[in-house]
Design a protein around this motif. Structure first.
Motif, PDB file in Angstrom:
ATOM      1  N   ILE A  23      31.116  40.622  30.020  1.00 13.74           N
ATOM      2  CA  ILE A  23      30.383  41.653  30.755  1.00 13.74           C
ATOM      3  C   ILE A  23      31.291  42.849  31.014  1.00 13.74           C
ATOM      4  O   ILE A  23      30.889  44.001  30.831  1.00 13.74           O
ATOM      5  CB  ILE A  23      29.821  41.096  32.082  1.00 13.74           C
ATOM      6  CG1 ILE A  23      28.884  39.912  31.817  1.00 13.74           C
ATOM      7  CG2 ILE A  23      29.118  42.185  32.887  1.00 13.74           C
ATOM      8  CD1 ILE A  23      27.784  40.188  30.815  1.00 13.74           C
ATOM      9  N   LYS A  24      32.520  42.577  31.423  1.00 12.95           N
ATOM     10  CA  LYS A  24      33.485  43.660  31.649  1.00 12.95           C
ATOM     11  C   LYS A  24      33.687  44.492  30.391  1.00 12.95           C
ATOM     12  O   LYS A  24      33.730  45.722  30.435  1.00 12.95           O
ATOM     13  CB  LYS A  24      34.830  43.065  32.074  1.00 12.95           C
ATOM     14  CG  LYS A  24      35.205  43.289  33.490  1.00 12.95           C
ATOM     15  CD  LYS A  24      36.530  42.679  33.820  1.00 12.95           C
ATOM     16  CE  LYS A  24      37.641  43.474  33.186  1.00 12.95           C
ATOM     17  NZ  LYS A  24      38.965  43.097  33.623  1.00 12.95           N
ATOM     18  N   GLN A  25      33.805  43.830  29.261  1.00 11.41           N
ATOM     19  CA  GLN A  25      34.012  44.519  27.992  1.00 11.41           C
ATOM     20  C   GLN A  25      32.792  45.387  27.649  1.00 11.41           C
ATOM     21  O   GLN A  25      32.943  46.541  27.248  1.00 11.41           O
ATOM     22  CB  GLN A  25      34.275  43.518  26.879  1.00 11.41           C
ATOM     23  CG  GLN A  25      34.480  44.168  25.528  1.00 11.41           C
ATOM     24  CD  GLN A  25      34.639  43.147  24.414  1.00 11.41           C
ATOM     25  OE1 GLN A  25      34.263  41.982  24.560  1.00 11.41           O
ATOM     26  NE2 GLN A  25      35.182  43.584  23.304  1.00 11.41           N
ATOM     27  N   ASN A  36      24.361  54.167  35.781  1.00 12.98           N
ATOM     28  CA  ASN A  36      25.241  55.161  36.390  1.00 12.98           C
ATOM     29  C   ASN A  36      26.652  54.614  36.607  1.00 12.98           C
ATOM     30  O   ASN A  36      26.886  53.399  36.601  1.00 12.98           O
ATOM     31  CB  ASN A  36      24.637  55.710  37.689  1.00 12.98           C
ATOM     32  CG  ASN A  36      24.622  54.709  38.822  1.00 12.98           C
ATOM     33  OD1 ASN A  36      25.599  54.028  39.092  1.00 12.98           O
ATOM     34  ND2 ASN A  36      23.496  54.631  39.511  1.00 12.98           N
ATOM     35  N   GLN A  37      27.587  55.524  36.805  1.00 15.71           N
ATOM     36  CA  GLN A  37      29.004  55.182  36.901  1.00 15.71           C
ATOM     37  C   GLN A  37      29.300  54.272  38.098  1.00 15.71           C
ATOM     38  O   GLN A  37      30.103  53.348  37.983  1.00 15.71           O
ATOM     39  CB  GLN A  37      29.855  56.453  36.972  1.00 15.71           C
ATOM     40  CG  GLN A  37      31.338  56.200  36.877  1.00 15.71           C
ATOM     41  CD  GLN A  37      31.771  55.535  35.574  1.00 15.71           C
ATOM     42  OE1 GLN A  37      31.183  55.775  34.521  1.00 15.71           O
ATOM     43  NE2 GLN A  37      32.775  54.694  35.638  1.00 15.71           N
ATOM     44  N   LEU A  38      28.669  54.524  39.228  1.00  9.36           N
ATOM     45  CA  LEU A  38      28.912  53.687  40.413  1.00  9.36           C
ATOM     46  C   LEU A  38      28.501  52.238  40.169  1.00  9.36           C
ATOM     47  O   LEU A  38      29.201  51.307  40.582  1.00  9.36           O
ATOM     48  CB  LEU A  38      28.178  54.243  41.633  1.00  9.36           C
ATOM     49  CG  LEU A  38      28.748  55.513  42.235  1.00  9.36           C
ATOM     50  CD1 LEU A  38      27.867  56.006  43.367  1.00  9.36           C
ATOM     51  CD2 LEU A  38      30.171  55.296  42.722  1.00  9.36           C
ATOM     52  N   LEU A  39      27.385  52.064  39.496  1.00  4.25           N
ATOM     53  CA  LEU A  39      26.924  50.710  39.184  1.00  4.25           C
ATOM     54  C   LEU A  39      27.874  50.025  38.205  1.00  4.25           C
ATOM     55  O   LEU A  39      28.209  48.856  38.375  1.00  4.25           O
ATOM     56  CB  LEU A  39      25.504  50.748  38.636  1.00  4.25           C
ATOM     57  CG  LEU A  39      24.818  49.417  38.405  1.00  4.25           C
ATOM     58  CD1 LEU A  39      24.857  48.535  39.652  1.00  4.25           C
ATOM     59  CD2 LEU A  39      23.380  49.643  37.970  1.00  4.25           C
ATOM     60  N   SER A  71      32.644  48.458  29.896  1.00  3.33           N
ATOM     61  CA  SER A  71      33.680  49.441  29.564  1.00  3.33           C
ATOM     62  C   SER A  71      33.331  50.237  28.308  1.00  3.33           C
ATOM     63  O   SER A  71      33.812  51.358  28.130  1.00  3.33           O
ATOM     64  CB  SER A  71      35.041  48.780  29.418  1.00  3.33           C
ATOM     65  OG  SER A  71      35.100  47.997  28.253  1.00  3.33           O
ATOM     66  N   GLN A  72      32.483  49.693  27.448  1.00  2.31           N
ATOM     67  CA  GLN A  72      32.081  50.374  26.217  1.00  2.31           C
ATOM     68  C   GLN A  72      30.922  51.345  26.427  1.00  2.31           C
ATOM     69  O   GLN A  72      30.625  52.136  25.547  1.00  2.31           O
ATOM     70  CB  GLN A  72      31.688  49.360  25.151  1.00  2.31           C
ATOM     71  CG  GLN A  72      32.840  48.513  24.680  1.00  2.31           C
ATOM     72  CD  GLN A  72      32.393  47.374  23.771  1.00  2.31           C
ATOM     73  OE1 GLN A  72      31.214  47.115  23.601  1.00  2.31           O
ATOM     74  NE2 GLN A  72      33.355  46.677  23.205  1.00  2.31           N
ATOM     75  N   ILE A  82      29.913  46.527  38.957  1.00  6.62           N
ATOM     76  CA  ILE A  82      29.857  45.367  38.072  1.00  6.62           C
ATOM     77  C   ILE A  82      31.257  44.979  37.614  1.00  6.62           C
ATOM     78  O   ILE A  82      31.618  43.800  37.643  1.00  6.62           O
ATOM     79  CB  ILE A  82      28.921  45.657  36.873  1.00  6.62           C
ATOM     80  CG1 ILE A  82      27.481  45.714  37.370  1.00  6.62           C
ATOM     81  CG2 ILE A  82      29.093  44.612  35.779  1.00  6.62           C
ATOM     82  CD1 ILE A  82      26.483  46.216  36.346  1.00  6.62           C
ATOM     83  N   SER A  83      32.048  45.964  37.233  1.00  8.71           N
ATOM     84  CA  SER A  83      33.421  45.690  36.792  1.00  8.71           C
ATOM     85  C   SER A  83      34.248  45.070  37.922  1.00  8.71           C
ATOM     86  O   SER A  83      34.989  44.113  37.704  1.00  8.71           O
ATOM     87  CB  SER A  83      34.071  46.985  36.308  1.00  8.71           C
ATOM     88  OG  SER A  83      35.352  46.735  35.807  1.00  8.71           O
ATOM     89  N   LYS A  84      34.089  45.589  39.132  1.00 15.59           N
ATOM     90  CA  LYS A  84      34.823  45.064  40.292  1.00 15.59           C
ATOM     91  C   LYS A  84      34.449  43.606  40.566  1.00 15.59           C
ATOM     92  O   LYS A  84      35.315  42.757  40.781  1.00 15.59           O
ATOM     93  CB  LYS A  84      34.532  45.922  41.520  1.00 15.59           C
ATOM     94  CG  LYS A  84      35.210  45.432  42.768  1.00 15.59           C
ATOM     95  CD  LYS A  84      34.820  46.270  43.974  1.00 15.59           C
ATOM     96  CE  LYS A  84      35.432  45.661  45.207  1.00 15.59           C
ATOM     97  NZ  LYS A  84      34.710  45.973  46.408  1.00 15.59           N
TER      98      LYS A  84
END
Length: 72
Positions: free
Chosen positions: A64-66, A2-5, A69-70, A9-11
């Protein structure tokens, strides 16, 4: 996932990169407290990490960020 997760993770990846630099490595446990209080979400991230992307135990936060984002 989901978007919140994804945002969480990105944060966390951004925070770790800011603190320790571009080469900082993380495991999927970095996104959770030291106690297992949300096993469903832990398993969701573990499945994404291990089965979907076949990542090593530690991966660079930038990678992980990349990957996050995909995700659609």
């Amino acid at each position: 996932m989901n978007q919140l997760l994804k945002e969480k993770i990105s944060k966390i990846c951004n925070e770790k990169i800011e603190q320790k630099g571009e080469n900082v490595g993380l495991s999927f446990y970095a996104f959770f407290a030291n106690k297992n209080d949300d096993s469903e979400t832990l398993m969701q991230v573990a499945t994404w990490w291990i089965q979907t992307h076949q990542l090593d135990h530690f991966e660079k936060a930038t990678k992980i960020k990349q990957l996050i984002s995909q995700e659609t």
